[in-house]
Design an enzyme around this catalytic site. Structure first.
Site, short mmCIF file in Angstrom:
data_model
loop_
_atom_site.label_atom_id
_atom_site.label_comp_id
_atom_site.label_asym_id
_atom_site.label_seq_id
_atom_site.Cartn_x
_atom_site.Cartn_y
_atom_site.Cartn_z
N HIS A 309 0.86 -1.18 0.00
CA HIS A 309 0.00 0.00 0.00
C HIS A 309 0.89 1.23 0.00
O HIS A 309 1.94 1.23 0.63
CB HIS A 309 -0.89 0.01 1.25
CG HIS A 309 -2.06 0.91 1.12
ND1 HIS A 309 -1.97 2.26 1.35
CD2 HIS A 309 -3.34 0.66 0.76
CE1 HIS A 309 -3.16 2.80 1.15
NE2 HIS A 309 -4.01 1.85 0.77
N ASP A 367 -7.98 -5.21 0.12
CA ASP A 367 -8.50 -6.08 -0.94
C ASP A 367 -8.17 -7.55 -0.74
O ASP A 367 -8.69 -8.39 -1.46
CB ASP A 367 -7.93 -5.62 -2.29
CG ASP A 367 -8.42 -4.25 -2.67
OD1 ASP A 367 -9.63 -4.01 -2.50
OD2 ASP A 367 -7.62 -3.41 -3.09
#
Ligand code: ACO
Length: 432
Positions: A309, A367
């Protein structure tokens, strides 16, 4: 916000003071807004990884510590105690609603569930293999045409009608998603029901048929509610920044969130939840335990989807909550031993112990587990990113409003370092 002192930028003999700007959680930036005018210099930050593009009071993230808060409230508390609609209100208006405010908001969302009948015909124009994100973006933009008084591109007027437009978009985004599914399946549209809550209604519009009412026996609506809540906002990600960017030119809310859908579409952003489940299925079908994927990721051949991320250099707190929720949901539908969940847990364990991932601080992101929940709820993989878009709608709208309400807001217009050809003369075609 306080300007306490200056950072000094020294270039050759010259010094340029840049005021320091400190946020309420003590994150400090130096303000370079006057730098170009004073020095001719611009800052360079490819991908905006170290650039504050606005001041915002909506969401706080500490990526190193794995902290996420909406309007100051920790995501863990909201996930446990709040609902998607209540958290949407919080994100949109800055405070948790009173019982009356929540009831009025809920009713407004509920009353706006159906779309104008004329809009049903828009679906006839899409081939059945259309990607649901393309349909969603087009339909949200078209929706503005039905409510020109809310989509005037005159900032004050659009702001005056914001509450109505926000409730409408929050409600209809889910209706449009469900209608897209029905269109693709060649099934008749299912109309919303007044007695169902936000997620129950969504599942009803997706899966009820004229001859068979959908029944949610495993509490899937609750799992979807959590999924939406955890996606409600995430400060300046690619799609939210897009919404602010489009809105900064005074484009209306409908057009701005429609652009947000397009920005979310890509596999490095919202499309990653689909990519994760496809990766887990591929691992499963190939009989691999995930080691090959980890090796490929380390050799730069493929990315381990659902990992890494831009902001979190720690465990994404949403992934932790969704990992547990995935286990609960799979158990509720009688699939506690789902092989994809086992592969995901195995991948996570291997990656977290691997030097490559440790060094680069690559942890599971939101996700990584969300697709398992969506699959359990019967949502086709092709609709995963659409589900993300439904959840992100409150955040997009809150950011549009924050930008639109700021009297000092300017059109977003970054600069560049030009690296192209120097001036040259046009050659007629027969001399090239
Ligand atoms: N698998 C393997 N290696 C990775 C991964 C990954 N998933 N993510 C990053 N890396 C590596 C990069 O190769 C790079 O290695 P290097 O320093 O040896 O070159 C290093 O980690 C840093 O990566 P960047 O690409 O610079 O990180 P960036 O912040 O630009 O990218 C992103 C963040 C796009 C999320 C990235 O981690 C990624 O592609 N992840 C997979 C896709 C994904 O899950 N996206 C969803 C993000 S969450 C969201 O949008 C909702």
């Amino acid at each position: 916000m306080t300007d306490t002192q200056n950072a000094i930028l020294r270039v050759g003999e010259n010094e340029y003071p840049c005021p320091l700007l400190t946020g309420t959680e003590n994150e400090t930036a130096f303000d370079i807004r006057k730098l170009r005018a004073e020095s001719g210099l611009i800052s360079f930050d490819d991908g905006f990884g170290n650039t504050g593009s606005c001041e915002s009071a909506i969401t706080y993230i500490d990526g190193d510590a794995g902290i996420l808060r909406y309007r100051g409230y920790p995501i863990e508390q909201l996930a446990e105690k709040s609902s998607f609609l209540e958290s949407s209100y919080l994100v949109l208006y800055g405070e948790l609603p009173t019982a009356d405010q929540l009831e009025r908001f809920r009713r407004r969302v509920q009353e706006n569930a159906a779309i104008h009948t004329a809009m049903e015909h828009h679906f006839d124009g899409f081939p059945s293999h259309s990607n649901p994100m393309a349909v969603l973006s087009a339909m949200l933009n078209s929706l503005g045409c039905y409510y020109p008084e809310m989509a005037s591109n005159r900032r004050e007027e659009d702001l005056e009608r914001f509450d109505e437009a926000a409730a409408m978009l929050l409600s209809k985004v889910r209706t449009i998603a469900a209608m897209t599914y029905r269109m693709k399946m060649g099934k008749p549209f299912t109309f919303p029901r007044r007695d169902l809550n936000y997620c129950q209604n969504f599942l009803h519009m997706m899966f009820s048929d004229p001859y068979h009412e959908y029944e949610d026996t495993a509490g899937l609506a609750e799992a979807l509610d959590l999924f939406f809540l955890l996606h409600a906002d995430h400060e300046q990600n690619c799609s939210t920044t897009t919404v602010r960017m489009v809105g900064s030119g005074h484009a209306n809310l409908f057009a701005s969130v429609s652009a947000g859908v397009c920005a979310l579409w890509g596999p490095l952003h919202g499309g990653a939840n689909q990519a994760v489940i496809e990766m887990l299925e591929e691992i499963h079908d190939s009989g691999d335990d995930g080691s090959r994927f980890i090796e490929d990721a380390k050799n730069g051949k493929a990315r381990l989807m659902g990992f890494g991320h831009r902001v979190y250099k720690n465990y994404d707190p949403r992934a932790r909550i969704l990992g547990k929720a995935a286990e609960r949901v799979l158990a509720a539908i009688g699939d506690a031993n789902d092989p994809l969940l086992a592969i995901a847990r195995n991948l996570e364990k291997s990656a977290l112990e691997d030097e490559y991932f440790i060094e680069r601080k690559l942890y599971p992101n939101v996700d990584f587990y969300s697709g398992l929940i969506l699959t359990a709820a019967g949502i086709p993989v092709e609709f995963f990113t659409t589900m993300f878009a439904i959840g992100r709608m409150p955040g997009w709208m809150a950011h549009w409003k924050e930008n639109a309400s700021d009297p000092k807001a300017r059109i977003h217009r970054p600069r560049q370092i030009y690296q192209g050809a120097n001036q040259r003369d046009y050659l007629p075609i027969d001399q090239r």
